[in-house]
Write a protein that holds these residues in place. Structure first.
Motif, mmCIF file in Angstrom:
data_model
loop_
_atom_site.group_PDB
_atom_site.id
_atom_site.type_symbol
_atom_site.label_atom_id
_atom_site.label_comp_id
_atom_site.label_asym_id
_atom_site.label_seq_id
_atom_site.Cartn_x
_atom_site.Cartn_y
_atom_site.Cartn_z
ATOM 1 N N GLY A 54 0.811 -1.206 0.000
ATOM 2 C CA GLY A 54 0.000 0.000 0.000
ATOM 3 C C GLY A 54 0.842 1.252 0.000
ATOM 4 O O GLY A 54 1.983 1.206 -0.453
ATOM 5 N N PRO A 55 0.330 2.371 0.553
ATOM 6 C CA PRO A 55 -0.972 2.531 1.185
ATOM 7 C C PRO A 55 -2.131 2.615 0.179
ATOM 8 O O PRO A 55 -1.890 2.678 -1.034
ATOM 9 N N GLN A 56 -3.344 2.592 0.728
ATOM 10 C CA GLN A 56 -4.533 2.655 -0.119
ATOM 11 C C GLN A 56 -4.563 3.959 -0.907
ATOM 12 O O GLN A 56 -4.110 4.995 -0.420
ATOM 13 N N LYS A 57 -5.149 3.854 -2.094
ATOM 14 C CA LYS A 57 -5.411 4.996 -2.984
ATOM 15 C C LYS A 57 -4.166 5.554 -3.680
ATOM 16 O O LYS A 57 -4.170 6.674 -4.162
ATOM 17 N N THR A 58 -3.133 4.785 -3.751
ATOM 18 C CA THR A 58 -1.922 5.279 -4.411
ATOM 19 C C THR A 58 -1.707 4.631 -5.784
ATOM 20 O O THR A 58 -0.721 4.944 -6.462
ATOM 21 N N GLY A 59 -2.586 3.695 -6.140
ATOM 22 C CA GLY A 59 -2.421 2.993 -7.413
ATOM 23 C C GLY A 59 -2.105 1.521 -7.200
ATOM 24 O O GLY A 59 -1.592 0.853 -8.111
ATOM 25 N N THR A 60 -2.428 1.012 -6.029
ATOM 26 C CA THR A 60 -2.059 -0.378 -5.708
ATOM 27 C C THR A 60 -2.798 -1.391 -6.592
ATOM 28 O O THR A 60 -2.247 -2.431 -6.922
ATOM 29 N N TYR A 154 -7.388 12.955 -0.106
ATOM 30 C CA TYR A 154 -8.594 13.400 -0.822
ATOM 31 C C TYR A 154 -9.245 12.223 -1.571
ATOM 32 O O TYR A 154 -10.470 12.070 -1.585
ATOM 33 N N SER A 155 -8.409 11.402 -2.160
ATOM 34 C CA SER A 155 -8.916 10.226 -2.877
ATOM 35 C C SER A 155 -9.638 9.293 -1.899
ATOM 36 O O SER A 155 -10.680 8.724 -2.225
ATOM 37 N N TRP A 156 -9.093 9.152 -0.697
ATOM 38 C CA TRP A 156 -9.735 8.297 0.314
ATOM 39 C C TRP A 156 -11.097 8.868 0.715
ATOM 40 O O TRP A 156 -12.092 8.139 0.839
ATOM 41 N N HIS A 256 -10.660 6.881 -23.165
ATOM 42 C CA HIS A 256 -11.979 6.956 -22.520
ATOM 43 C C HIS A 256 -11.828 6.872 -20.997
ATOM 44 O O HIS A 256 -12.382 7.678 -20.250
ATOM 45 N N LYS A 257 -11.025 5.900 -20.555
ATOM 46 C CA LYS A 257 -10.799 5.728 -19.109
ATOM 47 C C LYS A 257 -9.876 6.835 -18.576
ATOM 48 O O LYS A 257 -9.965 7.240 -17.415
ATOM 49 N N GLY A 258 -8.964 7.288 -19.424
ATOM 50 C CA GLY A 258 -8.005 8.304 -18.966
ATOM 51 C C GLY A 258 -6.827 7.712 -18.217
ATOM 52 O O GLY A 258 -6.106 8.419 -17.501
ATOM 53 N N LYS A 274 -14.891 1.016 -12.295
ATOM 54 C CA LYS A 274 -15.312 2.418 -12.042
ATOM 55 C C LYS A 274 -14.753 2.980 -10.742
ATOM 56 O O LYS A 274 -14.580 4.186 -10.589
ATOM 57 N N SER A 275 -14.482 2.098 -9.781
ATOM 58 C CA SER A 275 -14.039 2.594 -8.468
ATOM 59 C C SER A 275 -12.564 3.024 -8.480
ATOM 60 O O SER A 275 -12.059 3.513 -7.465
ATOM 61 N N LYS A 276 -11.883 2.807 -9.601
ATOM 62 C CA LYS A 276 -10.478 3.229 -9.689
ATOM 63 C C LYS A 276 -10.340 4.256 -10.806
ATOM 64 O O LYS A 276 -10.684 3.964 -11.955
ATOM 65 N N GLY A 277 -9.844 5.417 -10.442
ATOM 66 C CA GLY A 277 -9.764 6.502 -11.412
ATOM 67 C C GLY A 277 -11.123 7.193 -11.489
ATOM 68 O O GLY A 277 -11.668 7.394 -12.568
ATOM 69 N N ARG A 278 -11.655 7.515 -10.314
ATOM 70 C CA ARG A 278 -12.981 8.156 -10.257
ATOM 71 C C ARG A 278 -12.910 9.586 -10.765
ATOM 72 O O ARG A 278 -11.867 10.234 -10.717
#
Ligand code: A3P
Length: 325
Positions: A54-60, A154-156, A256-258, A274-278
């Motif tokens: 991790g940590p969470q939300k970093t691209g894991t 912020y992502s969290w 499309h996804k970016g 959808k939950s990744k790269g919101r």
């Protein structure tokens, strides 16, 4: 010499040595005495060679997707209760024991080339995980990914909103991150989850107390996001995995996804869900300024740590350090 029946003896023992009540699982094959009494049907090959902590939300999850594309890299089977992550070393699952953990891993078909791994993004800031990991798999390599801790926070927060967390829905990000010591416990709990994993140097030091620097790879999450093929080359070198897998050919940018995604046959792509790269509004300046200030000392410590390890500073960290001067 006096003794007691086994259960009573155990009670007596833990009365005398209460600090030993908490188990610390070691690899049964590392000690001949343990190996000799270990069932012949069991194997110590079903343990990870590396962990993404991790940590969470970093691209894991992106790193996870890219890793499992490699023919010699094999992950655990998913844990249905914890959203696919095993979360063994950081919480209650640890008390389920080594067999429970090993059962999630396949027996490698090629012992010399296959690399088993697991990704549990909560390990990074867990107080227990570094020591527990080092007791069970002392040779394991450890991969962590860092992005600007303000963006991570912020992502969290956005992640919690998307999961209909009532506190995140009711209170603005600014209210959450600036809440004082007398704020209600539900705000302080969300605040902790936003902020504490971003104390990067504190957590990495815990891992370095248990692992030599040569076993730790710190990935720049921003780099992983913009140039995953190069980062995956670095990861492959760190893991010493073979054969070399050409990620430049296997990944493609999906406009499309970016984000970068796996390239499938006939030009199709497999991206994260959808939950990744919101999509959410950018962080406002007030929050950004507050968080830059909040993380200042932590970021300075991180830069010293990276310097000590001889590792380059990610660009977000260089930018944050310039604000200090
Ligand atoms: P956001 O959804 O806030 O943009 P994790 O998997 O650790 O929870 O991290 C999620 C973050 O990974 C996403 O946060 C996104 O920015 C980032 N990310 C990096 N590379 C990605 C990719 N190829 N596809 C989707 N998200 C990616």
């Amino acid at each position: 010499l006096q003794t007691l029946p086994p259960v009573q003896l155990a009670y007596k023992y833990f009365q005398l040595f209460p600090d030993q009540r908490d188990p610390l699982w070691q690899n049964p094959c590392d000690d001949k005495r343990h190996r000799d009494i270990w069932s012949k049907e069991k194997t110590c090959d079903r343990l990870p060679k590396f962990l993404v902590i991790g940590p969470q939300k970093t691209g894991t999850t992106a790193l996870y997707l890219f890793l499992v594309m490699h023919p010699s890299i094999i992950s655990n089977s998913p844990n249905p209760k914890t959203f696919e992550e095993m979360q063994f070393f950081n919480g209650k699952n640890y008390y389920k024991g080594v067999d429970w953990y090993m059962d999630f891993f396949p027996v490698p078909s090629n012992l010399s080339t296959d690399l088993l791994f697991e990704k549990s993004a909560n390990y990074f800031h867990s107080e227990e995980a570094p020591q527990r990991v080092s007791a069970l798999v002392p040779k394991a390599k450890i991969i962590t990914i860092l992005i600007d801790p303000s963006d991570r926070a912020y992502s969290w927060y956005q992640h919690q909103r998307a999961h209909q967390d009532s506190t995140a829905l009711k209170f603005s990000f600014y209210e959450v991150i600036t809440a004082g010591p007398h704020a209600p416990s539900y705000i302080k709990s969300l605040q902790r989850k936003c902020l504490v994993p971003g104390w990067y140097a504190v957590h990495i030091e815990q891992w370095l107390e248990n692992f030599p620097p040569s076993q730790l790879l710190i990935v720049d999450g921003q780099h992983l996001r913009t140039d995953p093929a190069n980062v995956m080359d670095e990861v492959q070198r760190f893991l010493g995995v073979s054969p070399y897998y050409n990620y430049s050919e296997a990944l493609t940018f999906d406009s499309h996804k970016g984000f970068w995604c796996q390239l499938l046959e006939e030009g199709k792509t497999k991206c994260l869900g959808k939950s990744k790269g919101r999509k959410y509004p950018p962080m406002d300046t007030e929050c950004r300024t507050f968080l830059s200030d909040y993380y200042q000392a932590h970021n300075v410590e991180l830069s010293k740590l990276l310097h000590r390890l001889g590792q380059p500073l990610p660009s977000w960290l260089r930018q944050e350090l310039q604000k200090v001067r």
